[in-house]
Design an enzyme around this catalytic site. Structure first.
Site, PDB file in Angstrom:
ATOM      1  N   HIS A 197     -67.614  47.683  -5.839  1.00 31.34           N
ATOM      2  CA  HIS A 197     -68.724  48.458  -5.118  1.00 31.34           C
ATOM      3  C   HIS A 197     -70.122  48.008  -5.759  1.00 31.34           C
ATOM      4  O   HIS A 197     -70.739  48.997  -5.512  1.00 31.34           O
ATOM      5  CB  HIS A 197     -68.220  50.105  -5.900  1.00 31.34           C
ATOM      6  CG  HIS A 197     -66.709  50.742  -5.711  1.00 31.34           C
ATOM      7  ND1 HIS A 197     -66.384  50.699  -6.042  1.00 31.34           N
ATOM      8  CD2 HIS A 197     -66.791  51.941  -3.888  1.00 31.34           C
ATOM      9  CE1 HIS A 197     -65.318  51.269  -5.363  1.00 31.34           C
ATOM     10  NE2 HIS A 197     -65.660  52.203  -3.781  1.00 31.34           N
ATOM     11  N   GLU A 228     -60.422  48.390   7.820  1.00 30.08           N
ATOM     12  CA  GLU A 228     -61.435  47.635   8.263  1.00 30.08           C
ATOM     13  C   GLU A 228     -60.937  46.000   9.083  1.00 30.08           C
ATOM     14  O   GLU A 228     -61.825  46.120   9.698  1.00 30.08           O
ATOM     15  CB  GLU A 228     -61.668  47.250   6.481  1.00 30.08           C
ATOM     16  CG  GLU A 228     -62.594  47.580   5.677  1.00 30.08           C
ATOM     17  CD  GLU A 228     -61.667  48.312   4.900  1.00 30.08           C
ATOM     18  OE1 GLU A 228     -60.612  48.649   5.357  1.00 30.08           O
ATOM     19  OE2 GLU A 228     -61.817  49.625   4.419  1.00 30.08           O
ATOM     20  N   ASP A 261     -68.212  45.309  -0.142  1.00 29.27           N
ATOM     21  CA  ASP A 261     -66.918  44.712  -1.357  1.00 29.27           C
ATOM     22  C   ASP A 261     -65.624  44.863  -0.164  1.00 29.27           C
ATOM     23  O   ASP A 261     -65.134  44.024  -0.190  1.00 29.27           O
ATOM     24  CB  ASP A 261     -66.344  45.411  -2.220  1.00 29.27           C
ATOM     25  CG  ASP A 261     -67.873  46.217  -3.444  1.00 29.27           C
ATOM     26  OD1 ASP A 261     -67.508  45.022  -4.441  1.00 29.27           O
ATOM     27  OD2 ASP A 261     -69.255  46.062  -2.340  1.00 29.27           O
TER      28      ASP A 261
END
Ligand SMILES: Cc1ncc(C[n+]2csc(CCOP(=O)(O)OP(=O)(O)O)c2C)c(N)n1
Lengths: 333, 330
Positions: free
Chosen positions: B133, B66, B91
């Site tokens: 999640h 990410e 998340d």
């Protein structure tokens, strides 16, 4: 020792220009250090003393439309990209004439128009950013290359690894380098990584790597040229490790007592300016009188820069409120 | 000859997909990157078919990294592109926190480089996703100058705000609520309806209490307002839509009218957006208040997995009704 054919292939004017930039960088940083010792610079001063050949070498190897994301010891790259000594000193003094108008200090500056991505303190953060800039060039089919680096310490960060991997899988036109100056602040390389050469790290990503003498401006230039040519030809990224030594403390407040004296003595003999002079003498491109003249020219430029920076005003307090958000006309380089 | 064709209802998810498609067709600088968004069409299938339509250099499957791909989006944006990042689940935005808050948010302020990126982050609970999640991480970024944050609650706003986000010259975090994806539908008008960033909207006018909310909680608020109306308590439901810049004008105008305020959100209570709004109301609207500013939010725990736990955790219409009754009595 005879200079290699590769070195002989570098244009005389380019080598002389690199020598001038080495001297200009040294003069500029020496002056910044002096200003710091006089208490005229608030905040940190990180120099490239003894490592000037890296930024001067790689920045000289790039074309004007290429982009650099310099590291915090790469002031030479700013000079080559057209940042004037005055502008840079203004930045250190927190003046409005500095590229960040006093919003940030020291080498934390950039300018997209001159193809320089501003340094972010969080080490290695700019490597994914550099990969992304290269991605933009790849998507648009432009023949432009991005050159970005970090220190040996910075190569332990996740962002370094994420950038290396992304660049490799997408064959992005980016060159990622590391200045291995053997220390990250006070931490020696052996506590940074369990391998001898940083270049080993590139293997995990299937990225070609090369080690070059970071104190030899011609070697840095040639290795950079090779990597840039590959990137420009669509062959993807290269990792370059420039071996060098940090000759000052981490920052000018740091006496670096943790570094063995003998190590510094050994590296003093390999000073990049001395090395460049030896090469120029060998090639018969210059001798003492010329070196002295270049040194004086550089010093004069720095004097003028200091004068410019000292005369330029400090920003006004309320300017702190300006510039949080961008406007549409500011998008893109 | 004009033939009036009934336009089909569009889900919240389809609205997002339409916005991406229309913006990619409109502006070739727009490209997408994220995990599994290509062949697979994304974890929620928002980009299904995009790879075939736009090719592998405009719909990029990224490595699972990410920070790396958000950083790459930043670099591409600085070179004049308009990247839209898909965070598979909001998340995981924590992995990119550094790039968002330190690089994207600060570059323009520090040295004038605009960073026009959008990060789409599917957030929120009610889907039995458990602690990793279901999160509402907007509060982390709410504190970070230089970012814009939007959180649409309807298909219309989802589409219009995504268009606005893509066209904005700044980094925009786009929090799309997973619970709404297939549950909320609407008929969208034809044409290029852009919803301006920074404007809240009164979704139900009322006179007695201002209920300030955003995201999936809007629907809870409207349900409670309906019930309360039968008791003679008229809630004014204000949907913030944008969290940064916060539309304080709209918040203050509503509270000056009703003199009472409840803030409802799905992010946990401590240090959440409700805390900021409550503080601003006491600073700037104290003279207009006829009762305490109330907050309804989940407890300060991670979002739990098991059904009874998650049901207990999430705010309910009955919480709103109870709070409104108390406040009405002031
Ligand atoms: C993520 C992060 N952690 C810590 C620091 C503080 N810090 C600044 S420079 C430095 C050492 C850097 O070492 P290296 O990457 O080897 O580069 P060098 O300064 O030796 O050229 C540290 C720890 C930082 N800037 N960023």
């Amino acid at each position: 020792m005879d200079p290699s054919a590769d070195v002989r292939g570098i244009k005389r004017s380019d080598l002389l220009q690199m020598y001038y930039h080495l001297r200009l960088t040294r003069s500029l940083e020496d002056r910044i250090t002096a200003l710091y010792r006089q208490g005229r610079i608030v905040g940190g001063v990180y120099t490239s003393h003894g490592m000037e050949a890296i930024a001067v070498g790689y920045a000289s190897a790039l074309e004007p439309h290429d982009v650099v994301a310099p590291f915090h010891r790469d002031i030479g790259a700013f000079l080559i990209r057209g940042f004037s000594p005055g502008e840079i000193i203004a930045q250190y003094l927190g003046k409005r004439a500095g590229p960040t108008k006093g919003k940030d200090g020291n080498v934390h500056m950039g300018d997209l128009k001159r193809g320089v991505i501003g340094f972010v303190s969080h080490l290695a953060d700019n490597l994914p950013v550099a990969a992304g800039a290269a991605l933009a060039f790849k998507i648009r089919g432009e023949s432009r290359v991005v050159f970005a680096g970090t220190g040996d310490g910075g190569t332990s960060r996740g962002d370094f690894h994420e950038a290396m991997n992304l660049a490799a899988v997408r064959k992005l036109p980016v060159v990622i380098f590391c200045n291995n100056n053997q220390y990250a602040y006070s931490t020696p390389l052996r506590y940074q990584m369990a391998i001898a050469d940083v270049v080993e790290r590139a293997k995990a990503y299937g990225m070609p790597g090369e080690i070059a003498d970071g104190n030899d401006v011609a070697a840095v230039y040639l290795a950079s040229k090779r990597a840039i040519a590959k990137a420009r030809a669509g062959e993807g990224p290269t990792f370059l490790e420039f071996k060098t030594m940090r000759m000052h403390g981490h920052s000018e407040h740091d006496p670096a007592k943790y570094v063995p004296r003998e190590l510094l003595e050994e590296w003093t003999k390999k000073d990049p300016i001395l090395k460049a002079e030896a090469l120029l003498r060998q090639l018969q491109y210059g001798e003492d009188a010329y070196f002295q003249e270049v040194g004086e020219r550089a010093k004069k430029e720095i004097d003028a820069g200091v004068e410019f920076a000292e005369q330029s005003p400090l920003p006004d307090g309320p300017e702190v409120l300006e510039g949080v958000f961008a406007t549409e006309d500011e998008v893109g380089p | 000859m004009t033939v009036a064709t009934a336009r089909a209802e569009v889900s919240y998810l389809e609205a997002i997909s339409q916005a991406l498609d229309e913006e990619m067709a409109r502006d070739e600088r727009v490209f997408l990157l994220g995990e599994d968004i290509g062949q697979y069409g994304g974890a929620f299938k928002i980009t299904e078919g995009f790879l075939q339509k736009y090719g592998e250099w405009r719909v990029l499957d990224t490595p699972l990294a990410e920070s790396g791909f958000v950083g790459a989006a930043i670099g591409a944006a600085m070179m004049g592109m308009r990247p839209v990042v898909e965070m598979q689940f909001a998340d995981f935005i924590s992995c990119a926190f550094d790039q968002i808050t330190e690089v994207a948010a600060k570059n323009h302020y520090r040295w004038g480089a605009a960073v026009p990126i959008v990060i789409r982050a599917p957030f929120g609970g009610g889907v039995h996703g458990g602690p990793f999640h279901s999160e509402c991480p907007e509060g982390w970024f709410f504190h970070s100058p230089g970012l814009k944050i939007v959180a649409p609650a309807t298909p219309y706003d989802a589409k219009g705000l995504l268009k606005a986000a893509i066209r904005d010259p700044n980094p925009v975090l786009y929090f799309e609520h997973k619970y709404l994806y297939r549950r909320i539908k609407a008929v969208l008008p034809e044409g290029d309806a852009v919803v301006p960033i920074g404007k809240a909207e009164v979704k139900r006018p009322g006179t007695d209490i201002s209920l300030i909310t955003y995201g999936a909680m809007l629907h809870l608020a409207l349900e409670a307002a309906e019930t309360l109306s039968q008791e003679g308590i008229e809630l004014e439901v204000l949907d913030l839509r944008t969290l940064i810049p916060l539309d304080t004008d709209a918040i203050y105008a509503s509270v000056r009218k009703t003199s009472k305020a409840i803030i409802l959100h799905e992010d946990n209570k401590t240090g959440g957006i409700g805390a900021e709004i409550a503080a601003r109301l006491t600073e700037d609207c104290f003279d207009h208040l006829d009762g305490p500013v109330m907050r309804i939010a989940p407890p300060d725990t991670p979002v739990p997995f098991s059904t009874p736990l998650e049901e207990f955790f999430l705010p309910k219409a009955s919480d709103v009704i109870e709070a409104a009754r108390k406040l009405a009595a002031y």
